[in-house]
Structures are given as structure tokens and as C-alpha cells.
Design a protein around this motif. Sequence first.
Motif, PDB file in Angstrom:
ATOM      1  N   ILE A 130      14.198  20.130  52.166  1.00 38.60           N
ATOM      2  CA  ILE A 130      13.940  19.103  53.175  1.00 38.60           C
ATOM      3  C   ILE A 130      15.049  19.113  54.226  1.00 38.60           C
ATOM      4  O   ILE A 130      14.773  19.028  55.425  1.00 38.60           O
ATOM      5  CB  ILE A 130      13.823  17.698  52.526  1.00 38.60           C
ATOM      6  CG1 ILE A 130      12.659  17.651  51.542  1.00 38.60           C
ATOM      7  CG2 ILE A 130      13.697  16.614  53.577  1.00 38.60           C
ATOM      8  CD1 ILE A 130      11.300  17.810  52.178  1.00 38.60           C
ATOM      9  N   VAL A 131      16.280  19.232  53.784  1.00 35.46           N
ATOM     10  CA  VAL A 131      17.404  19.262  54.715  1.00 35.46           C
ATOM     11  C   VAL A 131      17.307  20.503  55.603  1.00 35.46           C
ATOM     12  O   VAL A 131      17.558  20.447  56.808  1.00 35.46           O
ATOM     13  CB  VAL A 131      18.750  19.225  53.952  1.00 35.46           C
ATOM     14  CG1 VAL A 131      19.920  19.369  54.901  1.00 35.46           C
ATOM     15  CG2 VAL A 131      18.863  17.954  53.145  1.00 35.46           C
ATOM     16  N   LEU A 132      16.907  21.626  55.031  1.00 34.52           N
ATOM     17  CA  LEU A 132      16.750  22.852  55.811  1.00 34.52           C
ATOM     18  C   LEU A 132      15.620  22.707  56.824  1.00 34.52           C
ATOM     19  O   LEU A 132      15.743  23.154  57.961  1.00 34.52           O
ATOM     20  CB  LEU A 132      16.489  24.042  54.884  1.00 34.52           C
ATOM     21  CG  LEU A 132      16.501  25.424  55.529  1.00 34.52           C
ATOM     22  CD1 LEU A 132      17.880  25.718  56.120  1.00 34.52           C
ATOM     23  CD2 LEU A 132      16.125  26.484  54.525  1.00 34.52           C
ATOM     24  N   LEU A 133      14.531  22.055  56.450  1.00 34.97           N
ATOM     25  CA  LEU A 133      13.433  21.814  57.385  1.00 34.97           C
ATOM     26  C   LEU A 133      13.874  20.915  58.533  1.00 34.97           C
ATOM     27  O   LEU A 133      13.555  21.176  59.698  1.00 34.97           O
ATOM     28  CB  LEU A 133      12.238  21.193  56.665  1.00 34.97           C
ATOM     29  CG  LEU A 133      11.439  22.118  55.754  1.00 34.97           C
ATOM     30  CD1 LEU A 133      10.428  21.319  54.947  1.00 34.97           C
ATOM     31  CD2 LEU A 133      10.750  23.206  56.551  1.00 34.97           C
ATOM     32  N   LEU A 134      14.614  19.856  58.226  1.00 32.31           N
ATOM     33  CA  LEU A 134      15.128  18.975  59.281  1.00 32.31           C
ATOM     34  C   LEU A 134      16.095  19.723  60.196  1.00 32.31           C
ATOM     35  O   LEU A 134      16.057  19.556  61.416  1.00 32.31           O
ATOM     36  CB  LEU A 134      15.815  17.748  58.667  1.00 32.31           C
ATOM     37  CG  LEU A 134      14.899  16.731  58.008  1.00 32.31           C
ATOM     38  CD1 LEU A 134      15.711  15.656  57.307  1.00 32.31           C
ATOM     39  CD2 LEU A 134      13.972  16.111  59.031  1.00 32.31           C
ATOM     40  N   PHE A 135      16.940  20.546  59.612  1.00 38.82           N
ATOM     41  CA  PHE A 135      17.872  21.339  60.414  1.00 38.82           C
ATOM     42  C   PHE A 135      17.113  22.302  61.324  1.00 38.82           C
ATOM     43  O   PHE A 135      17.471  22.479  62.483  1.00 38.82           O
ATOM     44  CB  PHE A 135      18.839  22.104  59.504  1.00 38.82           C
ATOM     45  CG  PHE A 135      19.831  22.936  60.260  1.00 38.82           C
ATOM     46  CD1 PHE A 135      20.890  22.342  60.921  1.00 38.82           C
ATOM     47  CD2 PHE A 135      19.689  24.307  60.323  1.00 38.82           C
ATOM     48  CE1 PHE A 135      21.802  23.104  61.636  1.00 38.82           C
ATOM     49  CE2 PHE A 135      20.593  25.081  61.029  1.00 38.82           C
ATOM     50  CZ  PHE A 135      21.657  24.470  61.680  1.00 38.82           C
TER      51      PHE A 135
END
Length: 119
Positions: free
Chosen positions: A26-31
Motif C-alpha cells: 500500500i505504501v509503495l502504491l501511494l508512493f
Amino acid sequence: MFLDIAFGLISATATGLLLGVQTGKIVLLLFGALASLAPDIDYLVWLIKKQRMERPPPGYLDHEHRDLLHYPLFFVLIGILLWIYLPSPKWALTWLVATLLHFVHDTFQEGWGIRWLYP
């Protein structure tokens, strides 16, 4: 803008699959979504300038939206620095792919295009 966000999500997903990322998806998608919008931060500066004017004519100052940060070499340099200084290449690869897809999109979209090799 929505297509740029989609490109960021696609680049994060592809990076995660390529590197076998199992945690922090999820953090990678937001980034990835934020990285794909990073070249358009200058839009906020443009919008503030336009808001300060009393009834600007249509299209006035539109060209200034791509004056500050629409230089791909600058974003490639940031990606290389991320690759060197961060312990995992997933962030740098996501940054590079997402920003470059943004520039490809802006090249073929209506408007002024991109200065690909301009420093």
C-alpha cells in the motif's frame, strides 16, 4: 491527472512484482501515485499566481504550468540519488518509472510537450 495516477499505480505494481515485494504494498502504491504527480507540483504555483489576478483572460499564464519542473533529466537524477542512498531499489525504480510515464503522457497529450534533454 487521473491517467498520471494510474501510471503511478501501474509502475508501483510492476516494481513490486519485478522485485518480489511482499510487504508495504500500500505504501509503495501511494508512493507511485505521488511520484507520478511530482512533476505537476508547479501547477500549485501556477494556480496561486492565477488566483491572485483579478479575472485573468482564458488561457493566460497556462504555459507557465510546465516551466518549473517538467524536465525529465532532473527527475532521473533524483531517481539515481534514491537508488544510491536508499537501502531498497523499489523506491527508486518506482520513482523513475512513474515520473517517466508522466513525461511520456505529457509528450503526447495536448499542450506544449516536454523538453526531454533540456538541463
